[in-house]
Scaffold this active site. Structure first.
Site, PDB file in Angstrom:
ATOM      1  N   ARG A 195      11.288  -5.492   4.934  1.00  7.14           N
ATOM      2  CA  ARG A 195      11.326  -4.380   5.250  1.00  7.14           C
ATOM      3  C   ARG A 195      11.906  -4.000   6.423  1.00  7.14           C
ATOM      4  NH1 ARG A 195       5.565  -1.692   5.692  1.00  7.14           N
ATOM      5  NH2 ARG A 195       5.376  -2.890   7.245  1.00  7.14           N
TER       6      ARG A 195
ATOM      7  N   ARG B  21      -9.115   1.193   8.975  1.00  7.80           N
ATOM      8  CA  ARG B  21      -9.254  -0.099   9.069  1.00  7.80           C
ATOM      9  C   ARG B  21      -9.908  -0.972  10.022  1.00  7.80           C
ATOM     10  NH1 ARG B  21      -2.580   0.577   9.426  1.00  7.80           N
ATOM     11  NH2 ARG B  21      -1.943  -1.052   9.910  1.00  7.80           N
TER      12      ARG B  21
ATOM     13  N   ARG C   1      11.264  -2.749   9.647  1.00  6.97           N
ATOM     14  CA  ARG C   1      10.212  -1.839  10.197  1.00  6.97           C
ATOM     15  C   ARG C   1      10.277  -1.999  12.503  1.00  6.97           C
ATOM     16  NH1 ARG C   1       5.206   0.580   8.503  1.00  6.97           N
ATOM     17  NH2 ARG C   1       3.650  -0.356  10.115  1.00  6.97           N
TER      18      ARG C   1
ATOM     19  N   ARG D 168      -0.423  -8.134  13.763  1.00  5.40           N
ATOM     20  CA  ARG D 168      -0.955  -7.541  12.564  1.00  5.40           C
ATOM     21  C   ARG D 168      -2.272  -7.864  11.257  1.00  5.40           C
ATOM     22  NH1 ARG D 168       4.304  -4.377  10.492  1.00  5.40           N
ATOM     23  NH2 ARG D 168       2.618  -3.650   9.418  1.00  5.40           N
TER      24      ARG D 168
ATOM     25  N   LYS E  39       0.986  -1.237   0.354  1.00  8.02           N
ATOM     26  CA  LYS E  39       0.108  -0.395   0.652  1.00  8.02           C
ATOM     27  C   LYS E  39       1.169   1.473   0.066  1.00  8.02           C
ATOM     28  CE  LYS E  39      -1.760  -1.292   4.371  1.00  8.02           C
ATOM     29  NZ  LYS E  39      -1.896  -1.920   3.996  1.00  8.02           N
TER      30      LYS E  39
END
Ligand code: AMP
Length: 189
Positions: free
Chosen positions: A127, A88, A129, A140, A13
């Site tokens: 990634r 969300r 993070r 998540r 996204k």
């Protein structure tokens, strides 16, 4: 044009939003980015949000709604915007509808980005993070399935949902998105 990106963590996204907001010259509004900035600044919102983000849980709706509502007041949102990672929850979606109907700017299109579980996981690991550790990632994913997936039905009933295969290369996915938007509004893309 008022657009929303929905999709599980790692679906791309953020990456696609950066391109698309440039392409359509509308601002990219990522609630994740806004919340991380608030944490960085140690603002009241940041302090309230921090533990939720670190645990891979959703920040309470009222905090997120306040951020979005005030961001939408900025002049650069007058010609539309691209929402990334918001709404969300069904509750957020309904509150967003109210905010937008007050502004006379209904959503034109909700783009769902999809990819297989293994690929999502790999992208998140790459990634790296702070909230991308294996345990938090599982949280998540679970939050996405339980709290965010019901939005798909909500927007599908409004006939503004378009699912995009997000498993290809950046450029392939971009092309799918461009096509979906041009079908929606041939003048734009
Ligand atoms: P993201 O950058 O979209 O992956 O979001 C990172 C984290 O920020 C999420 O795991 C949540 O803790 C929080 N967050 C971002 N957007 C929202 C939202 N719309 N509602 C609640 N929490 C959010």
């Amino acid at each position: 044009m008022q657009l929303v990106f929905v999709g599980p963590p790692g679906a791309g996204k953020g990456t696609q939003s950066e391109w698309l907001s440039n392409f359509l010259t509308i601002p990219h509004l990522s609630t994740g980015d806004m919340l991380r900035a608030a944490v960085e600044q140690k603002s009241d919102i940041g302090k309230s949000a921090q533990d939720f983000i670190q645990g891979g849980k959703l920040v309470p709706d009222d905090i997120v709604m306040e951020l979005v509502d005030s961001r939408l007041d900025a002049e650069d949102c007058n010609n539309g915007f691209l929402l990334d990672g918001f709404p969300r929850t069904l509750e957020q979606a309904k509150m967003l509808d109210q905010l937008l109907s007050r502004r006379g700017m209904p959503l034109n299109l909700v783009l769902e980005l999809t990819a297989g579980d293994n690929q999502l996981l790999q992208r998140l690991v790459d990634r790296g993070r702070g909230d991308d550790s294996p345990k938090i990632i599982q949280n998540r994913f679970r939050v996405y399935r339980n709290q965010t997936e019901p939005l798909l039905q909500y927007y599908s009933e409004k006939d503004i949902l378009k699912s995009i295969d997000g498993s290809g290369s950046r450029e392939e996915v971009r092309e799918h998105i461009r096509l979906a938007i041009s079908r929606q509004d041939p003048g734009v893309a």
